[in-house]
Design a protein around this motif. Structure first.
Motif, PDB file in Angstrom:
ATOM      1  N   LYS A 294      23.257  38.683  45.755  1.00 34.14           N
ATOM      2  CA  LYS A 294      24.227  37.025  45.711  1.00 34.14           C
ATOM      3  C   LYS A 294      25.918  37.531  45.462  1.00 34.14           C
ATOM      4  N   VAL A 295      26.428  37.627  46.008  1.00 31.47           N
ATOM      5  CA  VAL A 295      27.973  37.095  46.258  1.00 31.47           C
ATOM      6  C   VAL A 295      29.167  36.151  46.377  1.00 31.47           C
ATOM      7  N   ALA A 296      29.443  36.040  45.727  1.00 30.85           N
ATOM      8  CA  ALA A 296      31.055  35.223  45.849  1.00 30.85           C
ATOM      9  C   ALA A 296      31.779  35.194  46.739  1.00 30.85           C
ATOM     10  N   PRO A 297      32.305  34.382  47.499  1.00 28.83           N
ATOM     11  CA  PRO A 297      33.195  34.507  48.344  1.00 28.83           C
ATOM     12  C   PRO A 297      34.425  34.554  47.964  1.00 28.83           C
ATOM     13  N   SER A 298      34.570  34.190  46.633  1.00 31.49           N
ATOM     14  CA  SER A 298      36.167  35.153  46.984  1.00 31.49           C
ATOM     15  C   SER A 298      36.091  36.733  45.980  1.00 31.49           C
ATOM     16  N   ALA A 299      35.060  36.363  46.200  1.00 25.49           N
ATOM     17  CA  ALA A 299      35.056  38.811  46.172  1.00 25.49           C
ATOM     18  C   ALA A 299      36.108  39.428  46.942  1.00 25.49           C
ATOM     19  N   VAL A 300      36.717  40.749  46.666  1.00 22.85           N
ATOM     20  CA  VAL A 300      36.981  41.579  46.722  1.00 22.85           C
ATOM     21  C   VAL A 300      35.933  42.795  47.267  1.00 22.85           C
ATOM     22  N   LEU A 301      35.633  44.359  47.962  1.00 20.72           N
ATOM     23  CA  LEU A 301      34.212  44.522  48.311  1.00 20.72           C
ATOM     24  C   LEU A 301      35.217  46.390  48.830  1.00 20.72           C
ATOM     25  N   MET A 313      27.063  38.777  41.213  1.00 19.39           N
ATOM     26  CA  MET A 313      28.508  38.585  41.406  1.00 19.39           C
ATOM     27  C   MET A 313      29.889  37.516  41.908  1.00 19.39           C
ATOM     28  N   GLY A 314      30.368  37.487  40.662  1.00 16.88           N
ATOM     29  CA  GLY A 314      30.878  35.816  40.347  1.00 16.88           C
ATOM     30  C   GLY A 314      32.150  36.198  40.917  1.00 16.88           C
ATOM     31  N   GLU A 315      32.927  35.234  41.325  1.00 18.10           N
ATOM     32  CA  GLU A 315      34.454  35.100  41.564  1.00 18.10           C
ATOM     33  C   GLU A 315      34.996  35.616  41.105  1.00 18.10           C
ATOM     34  N   GLY A 316      35.734  36.289  42.255  1.00 17.46           N
ATOM     35  CA  GLY A 316      37.039  37.137  41.701  1.00 17.46           C
ATOM     36  C   GLY A 316      37.046  38.526  41.420  1.00 17.46           C
ATOM     37  N   VAL A 317      35.546  38.783  41.674  1.00 20.64           N
ATOM     38  CA  VAL A 317      35.463  40.681  41.094  1.00 20.64           C
ATOM     39  C   VAL A 317      35.931  41.593  42.800  1.00 20.64           C
ATOM     40  N   ARG A 318      35.920  42.355  41.842  1.00 18.17           N
ATOM     41  CA  ARG A 318      37.306  43.373  42.015  1.00 18.17           C
ATOM     42  C   ARG A 318      36.331  44.745  42.371  1.00 18.17           C
ATOM     43  N   LEU A 319      35.749  45.345  43.727  1.00 16.57           N
ATOM     44  CA  LEU A 319      34.434  46.548  43.345  1.00 16.57           C
ATOM     45  C   LEU A 319      34.998  47.406  44.156  1.00 16.57           C
ATOM     46  N   ARG A 320      35.908  48.778  44.097  1.00 15.06           N
ATOM     47  CA  ARG A 320      36.102  49.708  45.098  1.00 15.06           C
ATOM     48  C   ARG A 320      35.310  51.433  44.828  1.00 15.06           C
ATOM     49  N   GLU A 321      34.654  51.906  45.781  1.00 18.79           N
ATOM     50  CA  GLU A 321      33.949  53.634  44.986  1.00 18.79           C
ATOM     51  C   GLU A 321      33.322  52.845  43.807  1.00 18.79           C
ATOM     52  N   SER A 322      32.111  51.919  44.216  1.00 17.60           N
ATOM     53  CA  SER A 322      31.232  52.453  43.050  1.00 17.60           C
ATOM     54  C   SER A 322      30.103  52.013  43.440  1.00 17.60           C
ATOM     55  N   ILE A 323      29.021  52.095  42.920  1.00 19.76           N
ATOM     56  CA  ILE A 323      27.582  51.695  42.793  1.00 19.76           C
ATOM     57  C   ILE A 323      26.826  50.895  42.147  1.00 19.76           C
ATOM     58  N   VAL A 324      26.601  49.443  42.292  1.00 14.40           N
ATOM     59  CA  VAL A 324      25.826  49.223  41.646  1.00 14.40           C
ATOM     60  C   VAL A 324      24.182  48.549  41.656  1.00 14.40           C
ATOM     61  N   LEU A 325      23.742  49.098  40.838  1.00 16.55           N
ATOM     62  CA  LEU A 325      22.480  48.800  40.717  1.00 16.55           C
ATOM     63  C   LEU A 325      21.265  47.584  40.762  1.00 16.55           C
ATOM     64  N   THR A 329      24.838  42.427  37.068  1.00 14.10           N
ATOM     65  CA  THR A 329      25.348  41.083  36.644  1.00 14.10           C
ATOM     66  C   THR A 329      26.988  41.502  36.777  1.00 14.10           C
ATOM     67  N   LEU A 330      28.097  41.183  37.644  1.00 15.23           N
ATOM     68  CA  LEU A 330      29.422  41.122  37.593  1.00 15.23           C
ATOM     69  C   LEU A 330      29.880  39.285  37.290  1.00 15.23           C
ATOM     70  N   GLN A 331      30.366  39.258  36.231  1.00 12.33           N
ATOM     71  CA  GLN A 331      30.786  37.819  36.028  1.00 12.33           C
ATOM     72  C   GLN A 331      32.371  37.756  36.232  1.00 12.33           C
ATOM     73  N   GLU A 332      32.842  36.577  36.437  1.00 14.04           N
ATOM     74  CA  GLU A 332      34.055  36.186  37.040  1.00 14.04           C
ATOM     75  C   GLU A 332      35.183  37.347  36.640  1.00 14.04           C
ATOM     76  N   HIS A 333      36.177  37.829  38.018  1.00 10.46           N
ATOM     77  CA  HIS A 333      37.584  38.460  37.427  1.00 10.46           C
ATOM     78  C   HIS A 333      36.917  39.493  37.298  1.00 10.46           C
ATOM     79  N   THR A 334      35.508  40.198  36.931  1.00 14.11           N
ATOM     80  CA  THR A 334      35.567  41.821  36.679  1.00 14.11           C
ATOM     81  C   THR A 334      36.333  42.533  37.667  1.00 14.11           C
ATOM     82  N   CYS A 335      36.821  43.651  37.289  1.00 14.11           N
ATOM     83  CA  CYS A 335      37.370  44.827  37.911  1.00 14.11           C
ATOM     84  C   CYS A 335      36.202  46.267  38.121  1.00 14.11           C
ATOM     85  N   VAL A 336      35.899  46.196  38.824  1.00 18.17           N
ATOM     86  CA  VAL A 336      34.727  47.604  38.437  1.00 18.17           C
ATOM     87  C   VAL A 336      35.522  49.219  39.953  1.00 18.17           C
TER      88      VAL A 336
END
Length: 420
Positions: A294-301, A313-325, A329-336
Motif C-alpha cells: 500500500k503506497v500513498a499517492p504522494s510518495a516518490v519512488l 508507505m505513508g504520504e510524502g515518502v521519498r525512496l531511492r536506491e533501496s530495498i524495502v522488505l 512500514t514507512l510512515q509519513e514523509h520518511t526519506c530512505v
C-alpha cells in the motif's frame, strides 16, 4: 536432454550478508522483487530441452525453502529438487557426491550455476558453443580491470580457440583481465576429474595422522582442485560475455544486483516494473512494487527501488536506491536512500535513513563491485544502511551509514555505527 545444478552453499557461508541472512537463507533473499535464485531458475527454464533443476547445498530443508521449491515447480512446470549435503563439501564436492542424481536419465550436458551471482545468464549461447565444439568444461567469463581481477578466478585463454591455458583463483599479482563468472556448462565426462580428486583426497587422508585437521575426501574445490589442475590440457574452454554480471556477497552488492535486474526487466519482464498511474505514487526509473503493498499517492519512488509484500508507505515518502522488505512500514514523509529496510521494520515520521553507495566506477566499463570489508583501520567504512528485521526507528531522527541488528528499538540518531 539437459539439466541444471544451482550451488546454494550453506549457513556457514553468507556471513558477510548478515544481518539479512538471519531471517532467510541467503539464496532466498529478494533481489528485484523475487528470491535471488529465482533469476537462475527462470534462465534455466527457458533453455530448450531442460528436464530438471537440482539445488545442492548444506541448508536444512526448512519451511521457506520447501515452500519456494513447491511454488517454483508449479510456476515453471519443471521438477526442481533440493539435495542436502551431509557436510559442507566445497564447490565441487556436492557435484561428485550427487553424481548419480545429476546423470540420471542421461543428460547430454548440465549447467552449474553459483547462487550468489547476478547475470543475464546467456545459457542458450553457451549451449550453442558447446554443441559446436564439445569439451568437458565450458566456463562463462567476463572482463575486469587489473586491480579488481585479483578478487576473482583469473583465466588466461588462447584468443583463437578460447581454450583455458592457465587458471588461478584470486591471484596475488595480475594474471589476466578475464575472470570466472561462476556459471558453467559441463559434459557428463567432467565428473571424471572430480573422481580423481576425490580418490587423491582419500589417499592423502589415509596418510594423514588422526589429528582431525584433514577436511575430508568429499571436499572438492572446483576452482583450485579442478580448473587450475586441468588448464592447458584441452579440456576447459571459456565463453566471454559482455552482458550484466556481478557477485552478490554482501548487502551492498544485493542493492547493486537489484539495479541490474530491474534494468533487465525492461526486456525480460516489463510487467514487473511499476508504471506511473493517475492517483498512484510518482515513479522515477525502474521500480518494483509487490501487488499487496500500500503506497500513498504522494510518495516518490525510484530509481532502483524494490518494495516487498505487505509494505505500507505513508504520504510524502521519498525512496531511492533501496530495498524495502516484507511487512515494513514507512510512515509519513520518511526519506530512505541507499538502504535496505528489514522485514516488519518501522521507520517513524520525518525520519531519514541513508547509506553511502559503493558502486563500481561508472567511467570504467570493466569495473565491478569491490568485495568490500566493513572495517578499515578499526573504523566502520561508510556503506549502505541496513535495518534488520523488526527494527523500530523513531520519528525525526537520522540513521546514516549504520547497520542495525534485528529487534532493536532506537531512541535517537546514529551515524557510522553497528547497533548490536
Amino acid at each position: 536432454m539437459l539439466k541444471a545444478v544451482i550451488l546454494i552453499g550453506g549457513p556457514q557461508k553468507g556471513t558477510r550478508f548478515r544481518p539479512l541472512s538471519f531471517e532467510v537463507p541467503k539464496p532466498l533473499f529478494p533481489v528485484a522483487g523475487v528470491p535471488m535464485i529465482q533469476h537462475h531458475i527462470e534462465a534455466c527454464a527457458q533453455v530448450a530441452g531442460m528436464q530438471e533443476i537440482l539445488l545442492i547445498g548444506f541448508y536444512q530443508p526448512d519451511e521457506p525453502l520447501t515452500r519456494f521449491l513447491e511454488a517454483a515447480q508449479q510456476e515453471f512446470n519443471l521438477p526442481i529438487r533440493y539435495l542436502q549435503e551431509f557436510a559442507p563439501l566445497g564447490t565441487g564436492g556436492g557435484l561428485y557426491h550427487f553424481r548419480d542424481q545429476i546423470l540420471a536419465g542421461g543428460p547430454e550436458a548440465f549447467f552449474v550455476l553459483n547462487a550468489d551471482v547476478c547475470s543475464d545468464f546467456p545459457l542458450s549461447t553457451m549451449l550453442e558453443v558447446h554443441r559446436h565444439q564439445p569439451h568437458p568444461f565450458l566456463l562463462l567469463g567476463t572482463t575486469a580491470n587489473r586491480t579488481q581481477s585479483l578478487n576473482y578466478g583469473c583465466i588466461v585463454e588462447n584468443p583463437q580457440t578460447h581454450e583455458v591455458l592457465h587458471y588461478v583463483e584470486k591471484p596475488s599479482t595480475f594474471v589476466s583481465d578475464i575472470i570466472n563468472c561462476g556459471i558453467y556448462l559441463f559434459s557428463p565426462e567432467a565428473l571424471k576429474p572430480l573422481r580423481d580428486v576425490f580418490q587423491r583426497n582419500q589417499q592423502d587422508g589415509q596418510l594423514e595422522d588422526s589429528s582431525g585437521l584433514w577436511p575430508g575426501a568429499g571436499t572438492i574445490r572446483l576452482e583450485q582442485d579442478v580448473f587450475s589442475a586441468l588448464a592447458g590440457q584441452g579440456q576447459i574452454y571459456v565463453h566471454l560475455t559482455d552482458g550484466i554480471w556481478s557477485q552478490i556477497k554482501s548487502a551492498g552488492s544485493a542493492l547493486y544486483a537489484s539495479r541490474l535486474y530491474l534494468s533487465q526487466y525492461q526486456l525480460t519482464h516489463p510487467e514487473r516494473l511499476a508504471k506511473h498511474t493517475p492517483g498512484g505514487p510518482r515513479i522515477r526509473g525502474n521500480v518494483y512494487i509487490h501487488p499487496t503493498a500500500k503506497v500513498a499517492p504522494s510518495a516518490v519512488l525510484g530509481p532502483n527501488v524494490s518494495i516487498g509484500e505487505g509494505v505500507t508507505m505513508g504520504e510524502g515518502v521519498r525512496l531511492r536506491e533501496s530495498i524495502v522488505l516484507h511487512g515494513a512500514t514507512l510512515q509519513e514523509h520518511t526519506c530512505v536512500l541507499h538502504s535496505i529496510v528489514g522485514w516488519g521494520s518501522t521507520v517513524g515520521r520525518w525520519a531519514r535513513v541513508e547509506g553511502t553507495p559503493n558502486d563500481p566506477n561508472p567511467n570504467d566499463p570493466r569495473a565491478h563491485m569491490d568485495s568490500e570489508s566493513l572495517f578499515k583501520d578499526g573504523k566502520l567504512l561508510p556503506a549502505i544502511t541496513i535495518l534488520g528485521c523488526r527494527v523500530r526507528i523513531p520519528a525525526e531522527v537520522l540513521i546514516l551509514n549504520s547497520i542495525v541488528l534485528p529487534h532493536k528499538e532506537l531512541s535517537r540518531s546514529f551515524t557510522n555505527q553497528i547497533i548490536l
